[in-house]
Design a protein around this motif. Structure first.
Motif, mmCIF file in Angstrom:
data_model
loop_
_atom_site.group_PDB
_atom_site.id
_atom_site.type_symbol
_atom_site.label_atom_id
_atom_site.label_comp_id
_atom_site.label_asym_id
_atom_site.label_seq_id
_atom_site.Cartn_x
_atom_site.Cartn_y
_atom_site.Cartn_z
ATOM 1 N N GLN A 187 0.851 -1.522 0.021
ATOM 2 C CA GLN A 187 -0.162 0.026 -0.045
ATOM 3 C C GLN A 187 0.925 0.978 0.162
ATOM 4 O O GLN A 187 0.747 2.204 0.189
ATOM 5 N N VAL A 188 1.799 1.185 0.177
ATOM 6 C CA VAL A 188 3.253 1.708 -0.036
ATOM 7 C C VAL A 188 2.927 2.954 1.612
ATOM 8 O O VAL A 188 2.996 4.370 1.280
ATOM 9 N N VAL A 189 2.816 2.157 2.544
ATOM 10 C CA VAL A 189 2.335 3.009 3.599
ATOM 11 C C VAL A 189 3.590 3.255 4.164
ATOM 12 O O VAL A 189 4.434 4.043 4.852
ATOM 13 N N ALA A 190 4.140 1.955 4.341
ATOM 14 C CA ALA A 190 5.373 1.589 5.546
ATOM 15 C C ALA A 190 6.380 0.942 4.671
ATOM 16 O O ALA A 190 5.995 -0.375 4.010
ATOM 17 N N PHE A 191 7.645 0.942 4.754
ATOM 18 C CA PHE A 191 8.948 0.167 4.250
ATOM 19 C C PHE A 191 8.831 -1.383 4.902
ATOM 20 O O PHE A 191 8.980 -1.223 6.389
ATOM 21 N N SER A 192 9.456 -2.598 4.445
ATOM 22 C CA SER A 192 9.519 -3.637 5.048
ATOM 23 C C SER A 192 10.291 -4.684 4.950
ATOM 24 O O SER A 192 10.572 -4.655 3.215
ATOM 25 N N MET A 193 11.237 -4.939 5.718
ATOM 26 C CA MET A 193 12.498 -6.326 4.871
ATOM 27 C C MET A 193 12.786 -6.938 6.134
ATOM 28 O O MET A 193 12.093 -7.557 6.685
ATOM 29 N N ASP A 194 12.926 -8.216 5.272
ATOM 30 C CA ASP A 194 13.434 -9.702 5.959
ATOM 31 C C ASP A 194 14.368 -9.183 6.796
ATOM 32 O O ASP A 194 15.653 -8.687 6.296
ATOM 33 N N GLN A 195 14.573 -10.491 8.160
ATOM 34 C CA GLN A 195 15.802 -10.068 9.134
ATOM 35 C C GLN A 195 15.890 -10.616 8.594
ATOM 36 O O GLN A 195 17.909 -9.657 9.097
ATOM 37 N N LYS A 196 17.030 -10.668 7.581
ATOM 38 C CA LYS A 196 17.847 -12.162 7.028
ATOM 39 C C LYS A 196 19.048 -10.646 6.216
ATOM 40 O O LYS A 196 19.921 -10.746 5.540
ATOM 41 N N LYS A 197 18.239 -9.758 5.564
ATOM 42 C CA LYS A 197 18.858 -9.187 4.794
ATOM 43 C C LYS A 197 18.856 -7.900 5.520
ATOM 44 O O LYS A 197 18.549 -6.229 4.669
ATOM 45 N N PHE A 198 18.107 -7.350 6.923
ATOM 46 C CA PHE A 198 17.830 -6.105 7.762
ATOM 47 C C PHE A 198 18.871 -5.444 6.845
ATOM 48 O O PHE A 198 20.083 -5.936 7.099
#
Length: 141
Positions: free
Chosen positions: A96-107
């Protein structure tokens, strides 16, 4: 494991940062350069710290998401591995282009900070108190 990843990333970033690790039974306060690490903050102090933060990095649990919406913050969500509800919320808010997120392994703090401004932020959600009042009236009536 996440605490170590975030600590290393924040130290490496050189950004002024506060890391609240959430261990109220183990009191500590450490300053490592521009990184301050505390075990726990009272509700009032945590609210102030979040309000003063430019960006909040945290898990994408329901209560964290709701707190950040209420405070209108920009966030980088890192869902807890094997927690499908956190993965769902993080993915949904990212789509929804509200908040960025990323996987813990790629943080990566560097990647997150470079990307976070491309998102609307959790202030995007507007409140409709009329719905809340209607729900309360239906319960009380």
């Amino acid at each position: 494991m996440f605490e170590k990843i975030v600590t290393d990333e924040l130290k490496r970033s050189g950004l002024k940062s506060l890391l609240v690790v959430g261990k109220p039974d183990t009191p500590f306060h450490i300053q490592k350069g521009r990184l301050e690490i505390v075990n726990h903050l009272t509700s009032d102090k945590l609210q102030t710290a979040i309000r003063d933060a430019g960006v909040v990095i945290c898990r994408s649990g329901y209560s964290s998401v709701m707190d950040l919406i209420a405070m209108g913050k920009k966030a980088i969500f890192v869902p807890t591995p094997q927690q499908p509800e956190q993965v769902f919320l993080a993915d949904y808010l990212k789509e929804q282009v509200v908040a960025f997120s990323m996987d813990q392994k790629k943080f990566s703090v560097k990647e997150g900070m470079k990307t976070v401004d491309q998102f609307k932020g959790l202030s995007y959600y507007e409140y409709d108190n009329a719905l809340l009042l209607k729900a309360i009236d239906s319960i009380v009536a």
